[in-house]
Write a protein that holds these residues in place. Sequence first.
Motif, PDB file in Angstrom:
ATOM      1  N   PRO B  11       0.780  -1.241   0.000  1.00  9.44           N
ATOM      2  CA  PRO B  11       0.000   0.000   0.000  1.00  9.44           C
ATOM      3  C   PRO B  11       0.815   1.296   0.000  1.00  9.44           C
ATOM      4  N   THR B  12       1.997   1.300   0.584  1.00 11.74           N
ATOM      5  CA  THR B  12       2.812   2.519   0.625  1.00 11.74           C
ATOM      6  C   THR B  12       3.335   2.920  -0.759  1.00 11.74           C
ATOM      7  N   PHE B  13       3.346   1.976  -1.691  1.00 12.24           N
ATOM      8  CA  PHE B  13       4.031   2.200  -2.968  1.00 12.24           C
ATOM      9  C   PHE B  13       3.056   2.275  -4.126  1.00 12.24           C
ATOM     10  N   ARG B  14       3.523   2.884  -5.193  1.00 11.81           N
ATOM     11  CA  ARG B  14       2.726   2.922  -6.418  1.00 11.81           C
ATOM     12  C   ARG B  14       3.670   2.754  -7.592  1.00 11.81           C
ATOM     13  N   GLN B  16       3.991   3.237 -11.709  1.00  8.87           N
ATOM     14  CA  GLN B  16       3.320   3.810 -12.881  1.00  8.87           C
ATOM     15  C   GLN B  16       4.309   4.151 -13.992  1.00  8.87           C
ATOM     16  N   TRP B  17       3.780   4.259 -15.174  1.00  5.90           N
ATOM     17  CA  TRP B  17       4.592   4.645 -16.330  1.00  5.90           C
ATOM     18  C   TRP B  17       4.790   6.156 -16.327  1.00  5.90           C
ATOM     19  N   GLU B  18       6.006   6.623 -16.592  1.00 12.53           N
ATOM     20  CA  GLU B  18       6.281   8.057 -16.691  1.00 12.53           C
ATOM     21  C   GLU B  18       6.805   8.383 -18.091  1.00 12.53           C
ATOM     22  N   GLN B  21      10.209  10.404 -18.078  1.00  8.33           N
ATOM     23  CA  GLN B  21      11.358   9.571 -17.718  1.00  8.33           C
ATOM     24  C   GLN B  21      11.531   8.423 -18.711  1.00  8.33           C
ATOM     25  N   LEU B  27       6.892   4.783  -6.842  1.00  8.18           N
ATOM     26  CA  LEU B  27       6.731   5.990  -6.030  1.00  8.18           C
ATOM     27  C   LEU B  27       6.409   5.606  -4.591  1.00  8.18           C
ATOM     28  N   TYR B  28       6.943   6.359  -3.660  1.00  8.02           N
ATOM     29  CA  TYR B  28       6.673   6.139  -2.232  1.00  8.02           C
ATOM     30  C   TYR B  28       6.826   7.481  -1.535  1.00  8.02           C
ATOM     31  N   PRO B  29       6.530   7.562  -0.213  1.00  6.69           N
ATOM     32  CA  PRO B  29       6.540   8.874   0.425  1.00  6.69           C
ATOM     33  C   PRO B  29       7.822   9.649   0.117  1.00  6.69           C
ATOM     34  N   GLU B  30       7.678  10.735  -0.581  1.00 10.63           N
ATOM     35  CA  GLU B  30       8.756  11.665  -0.878  1.00 10.63           C
ATOM     36  C   GLU B  30       9.909  11.073  -1.682  1.00 10.63           C
ATOM     37  N   GLY B  31       9.641  10.030  -2.458  1.00 10.38           N
ATOM     38  CA  GLY B  31      10.732   9.462  -3.238  1.00 10.38           C
ATOM     39  C   GLY B  31      10.276   8.705  -4.482  1.00 10.38           C
ATOM     40  N   MET B  32      11.235   8.395  -5.339  1.00 12.00           N
ATOM     41  CA  MET B  32      10.937   7.710  -6.590  1.00 12.00           C
ATOM     42  C   MET B  32      12.140   6.888  -7.031  1.00 12.00           C
ATOM     43  N   LYS B  34      13.522   4.818 -10.446  1.00  8.53           N
ATOM     44  CA  LYS B  34      13.265   4.501 -11.855  1.00  8.53           C
ATOM     45  C   LYS B  34      13.590   3.035 -12.088  1.00  8.53           C
TER      46      LYS B  34
END
Lengths: 385, 89
Positions: B11-14, B16-18, B21, B27-32, B34
């Motif tokens: 649940p904390t993470f997502r 997705q295609w960017e 980039q 994606l997670y709290p305040e971070g990414m 690749k």
Amino acid sequence: MTTAGSETKNDITPPLWLLAELTYKCPLQCPYCSNPVEIAKYQNELSTKDWVRVMQQARKMGATQLGFSGGEPLVRQDLEELIQEARHLGYYTNLITSGVGMDEERVKRFKDAGLDHIQISFQASNEELNNFIGGTKSFQHKKEMARIVKEYEYPMVLNIVIHRKNIDQIRDILEMTVELNADYVELASTQYYGWSRINVDQLLPTREQLANAEKIAKEYQEKMKGRSKIIYVIPDYFENRPKPCMNGWGAIFLTIAPDGTALPCHEAGQLPIEFPNVRDFSIPEIWNDSPGFNHFRGFEWMVEPCRSCPEKTKDFGGCRCQAFMLTGDARNADPVCDKSPHHKSLIDDVERINELAVDEAAKKVEEKPLIFRNMKNSKSYLEEV
Amino acid sequence: MDKNNTPEVAPTFRVQWEDVQNCYVVLYPEGMVKLSSSAGQIMKRVNGETTITEIIADLKETFSSNELEDDVIKFLEVAYDNGWLRNKK
Ligand code: SF4
Ligand code: SF4
């Protein structure tokens, strides 16, 4: 790094982080608040429509992380609407809050709107100190909100700003975060900008306090491995190399102040540089073309010792705001660096505060009162200058 | 690793295609983070319904390769370790 269809120009990387400072209104009055001392000047807040436009444009350029902060973002009645729009645009949405102004109903509405993460700040681990530092009765309410945040299955970051008045409680603070089931804990050493710079004599911890706190933080990092991630960074005044501030000027961070001023970092408003406003320019124009955002890009602007330093690609000469505050010229090396000719006077100042703290503890001198962050103090500051 | 497990994104993470980039990101709290293109192909198939065995079979077919199993398992181990994935119950 340019990709087909991207809106970013050659050799300028796209913004990844949009920090939306929705308002400088706040029910708390933390004396270390990193907001500008001039908060009373920011009356003319952006409308919902302005924010939606900003979010759309930054997202299109590639921003993925969006922080709603302030002041206290909960003060904005359109917060739910903004979250919904942000999530719809594909941002990972972070709410950075004191928890004051929140209740279960609102947490539920945030969940429905698609909010991804909530960060709650605590001022201390006991009621008295928490309420004193925050200048408001808020401790029990914050704990209750932390429980509700977990109940609604949000990842929860607890943020505690650490300084001389609460650093000796670090064990209790960590115990509290364990009890509240935090997923991440940020023990954020006060950074001396804005209000905290005014209060630095009262807030900077001593070397001895730091060494002790570091030991305890390490102990909990080990103990909580796999359950909670604990981050603790000592104040940079005690280092001899600066941080790569913001990962470089205009490299990934974009902050929008409540009145629409666009900044490369939330402290940059204090620099003698003109920054564009989102009421006048689009985000691509601001990011790519404005003199403000290009001011410290690359390395051409540097003076010695940074100019010929092999480490400049690693730390970009540190923080421009710190250089400006402590040396009067934002191009200078951040005085945290021991190659800076201003490093010694920073160290002397740290020593002076250290001695002051020791004398205070021994009751040899009286403690100076903290100056709390509120509109009244901001106004009297504005009148002074 | 039990290949009968069905991973889902925690649940904390997502994921997705960017476009900008040009890759999948976590994606997670305040971070990414690749993802490389092969890691992206794996994560894209994680949906809380497909087992690890099925994910591997699908990848083998899509990329007409029989030798990717070890790499997939190795990546999934990292993804579980980072907390990005958990098993659907
Ligand atoms: S640091 Fe304190 S006073 Fe400043 S915005 Fe946050 S809660 Fe309000
Ligand atoms: S001299 Fe400048 S570039 Fe070199 S380490 Fe110090 S701050 Fe960094």
